[in-house]
Design an enzyme around this catalytic site. Structure first.
Site, PDB file in Angstrom:
ATOM      1  N   ASP A  53      11.136 108.230 -10.155  1.00  0.00           N
ATOM      2  CA  ASP A  53      11.294 109.395  -9.676  1.00  0.00           C
ATOM      3  C   ASP A  53      12.344 109.229  -8.645  1.00  0.00           C
ATOM      4  O   ASP A  53      12.961 108.227  -8.224  1.00  0.00           O
ATOM      5  CB  ASP A  53       9.859 109.564  -8.812  1.00  0.00           C
ATOM      6  CG  ASP A  53       9.247 108.238  -8.121  1.00  0.00           C
ATOM      7  OD1 ASP A  53      10.221 107.659  -7.791  1.00  0.00           O
ATOM      8  OD2 ASP A  53       8.255 108.129  -8.187  1.00  0.00           O
ATOM      9  N   ASP A  55      13.210 109.700  -4.563  1.00  0.00           N
ATOM     10  CA  ASP A  55      12.633 109.861  -3.251  1.00  0.00           C
ATOM     11  C   ASP A  55      13.930 110.558  -2.552  1.00  0.00           C
ATOM     12  O   ASP A  55      15.006 110.144  -2.813  1.00  0.00           O
ATOM     13  CB  ASP A  55      12.144 108.827  -2.763  1.00  0.00           C
ATOM     14  CG  ASP A  55      10.932 108.267  -3.431  1.00  0.00           C
ATOM     15  OD1 ASP A  55      10.024 109.091  -3.553  1.00  0.00           O
ATOM     16  OD2 ASP A  55      10.997 107.211  -3.972  1.00  0.00           O
ATOM     17  N   ASP A 133      12.013  98.805   3.686  1.00  0.00           N
ATOM     18  CA  ASP A 133      11.556  97.276   3.623  1.00  0.00           C
ATOM     19  C   ASP A 133      12.590  96.519   3.214  1.00  0.00           C
ATOM     20  O   ASP A 133      12.802  95.328   3.976  1.00  0.00           O
ATOM     21  CB  ASP A 133      10.283  97.321   2.768  1.00  0.00           C
ATOM     22  CG  ASP A 133      10.805  98.153   1.385  1.00  0.00           C
ATOM     23  OD1 ASP A 133      11.667  98.652   0.989  1.00  0.00           O
ATOM     24  OD2 ASP A 133       9.379  98.324   0.761  1.00  0.00           O
TER      25      ASP A 133
HETATM   26  P1  ATP Z   1       9.367 102.034  -7.070  1.00  0.00           P
HETATM   27  O1  ATP Z   1      10.341 102.063  -8.287  1.00  0.00           O
HETATM   28  O2  ATP Z   1       8.211 101.419  -7.168  1.00  0.00           O
HETATM   29  O3  ATP Z   1       8.919 103.817  -6.990  1.00  0.00           O
HETATM   30  P2  ATP Z   1      10.589 102.544  -4.589  1.00  0.00           P
HETATM   31  O4  ATP Z   1      11.576 101.549  -3.930  1.00  0.00           O
HETATM   32  O5  ATP Z   1      11.119 103.858  -4.748  1.00  0.00           O
HETATM   33  O6  ATP Z   1      10.236 101.710  -5.864  1.00  0.00           O
HETATM   34  P3  ATP Z   1       8.595 103.707  -3.237  1.00  0.00           P
HETATM   35  O7  ATP Z   1       7.206 103.032  -2.888  1.00  0.00           O
HETATM   36  O8  ATP Z   1       8.513 104.943  -3.945  1.00  0.00           O
HETATM   37  O9  ATP Z   1       9.316 102.587  -3.763  1.00  0.00           O
HETATM   38  O10 ATP Z   1       9.139 104.151  -1.757  1.00  0.00           O
HETATM   39  C1  ATP Z   1      10.505 104.693  -1.477  1.00  0.00           C
HETATM   40  C2  ATP Z   1      11.291 103.784  -0.523  1.00  0.00           C
HETATM   41  O11 ATP Z   1      10.573 104.152   0.619  1.00  0.00           O
HETATM   42  C3  ATP Z   1      11.503 102.554  -0.660  1.00  0.00           C
HETATM   43  O12 ATP Z   1      12.533 102.177  -1.475  1.00  0.00           O
HETATM   44  C4  ATP Z   1      11.759 102.017   0.647  1.00  0.00           C
HETATM   45  O13 ATP Z   1      13.017 102.237   1.170  1.00  0.00           O
HETATM   46  C5  ATP Z   1      10.754 102.808   1.361  1.00  0.00           C
HETATM   47  N1  ATP Z   1       9.266 102.244   1.718  1.00  0.00           N
HETATM   48  C6  ATP Z   1       8.403 102.467   1.113  1.00  0.00           C
HETATM   49  N2  ATP Z   1       7.453 101.872   1.348  1.00  0.00           N
HETATM   50  C7  ATP Z   1       7.736 100.995   2.331  1.00  0.00           C
HETATM   51  C8  ATP Z   1       7.113 100.092   3.417  1.00  0.00           C
HETATM   52  N3  ATP Z   1       6.001  99.875   3.298  1.00  0.00           N
HETATM   53  N4  ATP Z   1       8.039  99.894   4.404  1.00  0.00           N
HETATM   54  C9  ATP Z   1       9.062 100.084   4.464  1.00  0.00           C
HETATM   55  N5  ATP Z   1       9.786 100.875   3.787  1.00  0.00           N
HETATM   56  C10 ATP Z   1       8.953 101.311   2.732  1.00  0.00           C
HETATM   57 MG    MG Z   2       9.958 105.445  -5.612  1.00  0.00          MG
END
Ligand code: ATP
Ligand code: MG
Length: 443
Positions: A53, A55, A133
């Site tokens: 997806d 973001d 993160d």
């Molecule tokens: P995935 O492929 O699992 O979706 P993702 O990196 O996109 O991985 P998400 O949970 O969708 O993870 O979160 C989107 C973004 O938001 C992350 O890439 C990070 O930058 C930020 N983020 C998410 N959770 C946290 C957290 N607990 N603390 C700090 N930043 C976070």
């Molecule tokens: Mg994501």
């Protein structure tokens, strides 16, 4: 100073984002706001993977996003407010740039242990990047300009396959202990090495997960189970003390059990084949031995078999829910998978057609098969039988059903004989002792 890269130098083009993403970004930009795709989607594009997806990060507040998209937008969350934007049947999470949290404001709140309770203070893109993160998750891409912004040296880490937390690791884990679970999950999923200082504090801080909402931990457990690399992830979680924080009442060796290992492999394979996985199934696997032990205890105290199974199931699910809040419908599915086990292992032939049409038959059968493959004896090789039964024509099925009753009679007789043999020494003991005594008493 942030670094800027030209996306096309890395083979990334706006088309990679899909039309719905481009429209959402464009709509925000037309309304006068900054808008970027951020996080996992930029990371995955740089790795040549397909993001699941996209973001979005923006300087528009959630209310402003709502004004731009009207009824296509919903503001969600309290701890972390977000706008959900619906565009051409896609859902986008649109997050407003965050600033570092201030300790005593209504919009941001930190507990005495450093845990962020609320995180809704808006800031600049630079500030936003530093409170994400991992460095690999802090890249921003604007397809309009074709530029990728890197505020935390994320691109170099991605190129070296290093997962590095931004800022002081202990502080960042204290702010949000879920980051420890995310560290383990991303390292395994992306094949990255956990940078040494990022990994070091986790074993000492894993206990902090206990302070996290049990609903959030359930969601995270689902992400762990469905990351596609569960076989690799489980031992890592265990080694870091994270598994124990999520499942504090499970036997410490459970991640090495043949059933759990086989189920983890199976889950990964299903995902690789593009199939979905139901979190209920892996929960059923993890909690199975515990449920069985509880049921045995009740039976030993005189309870009947089926009520004992039911009570044990309720007890185990309630206790586990105190760590990861298993939703009601998931708990129901887990119970149904468990309830099917004795019924599939010793079915009456006339009930077979009915069992096979049960909504949970497939999950129950898969579970039986994994148990059988991992060496369980009390399945009486019936998983193999069910597999065969499903693969043959109606006539052969009828024959199999006729054989089944004979087979069942044999299994029951065998079990009785085994029980008898097991009980024999106990029963034999008394007369033997008496005999020995009487012998000794003989002159
Ligand atoms: P995935 O492929 O699992 O979706 P993702 O990196 O996109 O991985 P998400 O949970 O969708 O993870 O979160 C989107 C973004 O938001 C992350 O890439 C990070 O930058 C930020 N983020 C998410 N959770 C946290 C957290 N607990 N603390 C700090 N930043 C976070
Ligand atoms: Mg994501």
């Amino acid at each position: 100073m942030p670094k800027q890269y030209i996306a096309s130098d890395f083979g990334i083009s706006p088309q990679d984002l899909g039309q719905a993403t481009l429209t959402t970004l464009h709509t925000l930009q037309q309304a006068g706001f900054d808008a970027y795709i951020v996080g996992g989607s930029v990371r995955d594009l740089l790795l040549g993977l397909h993001p699941k997806d996209f973001d979005i990060a923006t300087n528009a507040t959630p209310e402003q996003v709502k004004r731009v998209f009207g009824r296509h937008c919903q503001i969600i969350g309290r701890r972390f407010q977000l706008a959900h934007v619906y565009q051409d049947r896609h859902l986008f999470e649109v997050a407003t740039f965050r600033a570092p949290h201030q300790e005593h404001s209504a919009k941001s709140q930190t507990s005495a242990q450093g845990l962020i309770m609320r995180d809704n203070v808006w800031g600049t893109i630079e500030q936003d990047a530093l409170r994400r993160d991992f460095t690999a998750n802090a890249l921003y891409y604007n397809p309009q300009t074709g530029i990728i912004w890197d505020f935390a040296n994320g691109l170099t880490d991605i190129q070296h396959k290093i997962l590095r937390i931004i800022g002081n690791p202990s502080d960042r884990y204290r702010e949000d202990p879920v980051r420890m679970l995310r560290a383990a999950r991303f390292a395994v999923k992306l094949g990255f090495e956990l940078e040494q200082q990022t990994a070091a504090p986790i074993a000492h801080l894993a206990y902090l997960l206990k302070a996290i909402s049990h609903h959030r931990l359930y969601d995270e457990s689902h992400k762990l189970f469905s990351c596609g690399h569960l076989s690799e992830l489980l031992p890592l979680l265990h080694q870091m003390g994270l598994f124990q924080a999520l499942f504090p009442l499970l036997d410490d060796n459970i991640v090495q059990s043949p059933l759990v290992q086989l189920a983890a492999q199976n889950t990964d394979e299903r995902l690789q084949q593009g199939k979905s996985v139901n979190p209920a199934f892996f929960y059923a696997v993890l909690l199975w031995d515990w449920q069985q032990q509880q049921a045995q205890k009740l039976i030993a105290k005189g309870a009947d078999y089926f009520p004992a199974q039911q009570t044990a199931a309720m007890r185990v699910l309630n206790l586990q829910s105190q760590s990861t809040a298993i939703p009601r419908h998931t708990a129901q599915t887990i119970r149904e998978i468990w309830e099917l086990q004795p019924r599939l292992a010793t079915p009456k032939s006339r009930l077979v057609p009915n069992l096979i049409t049960q909504p949970r038959f497939r999950a129950g059968f898969d579970f039986l098969l994994l148990r059988e493959q991992s060496g369980a004896q009390d399945t009486h090789n019936m998983a193999e039988w069910w597999e065969h039964y499903q693969s043959v024509d109606a006539d052969t099925q009828e024959k199999l059903l006729k054989d089944l009753d004979k087979r069942k009679a044999r299994a029951v007789a065998k079990e009785k004989a085994a029980n008898k043999a097991q009980n024999k020494p106990k029963r034999a003991k008394k007369p033997k002792d008496t005999h020995a005594l009487s012998e000794a008493q003989q002159p």
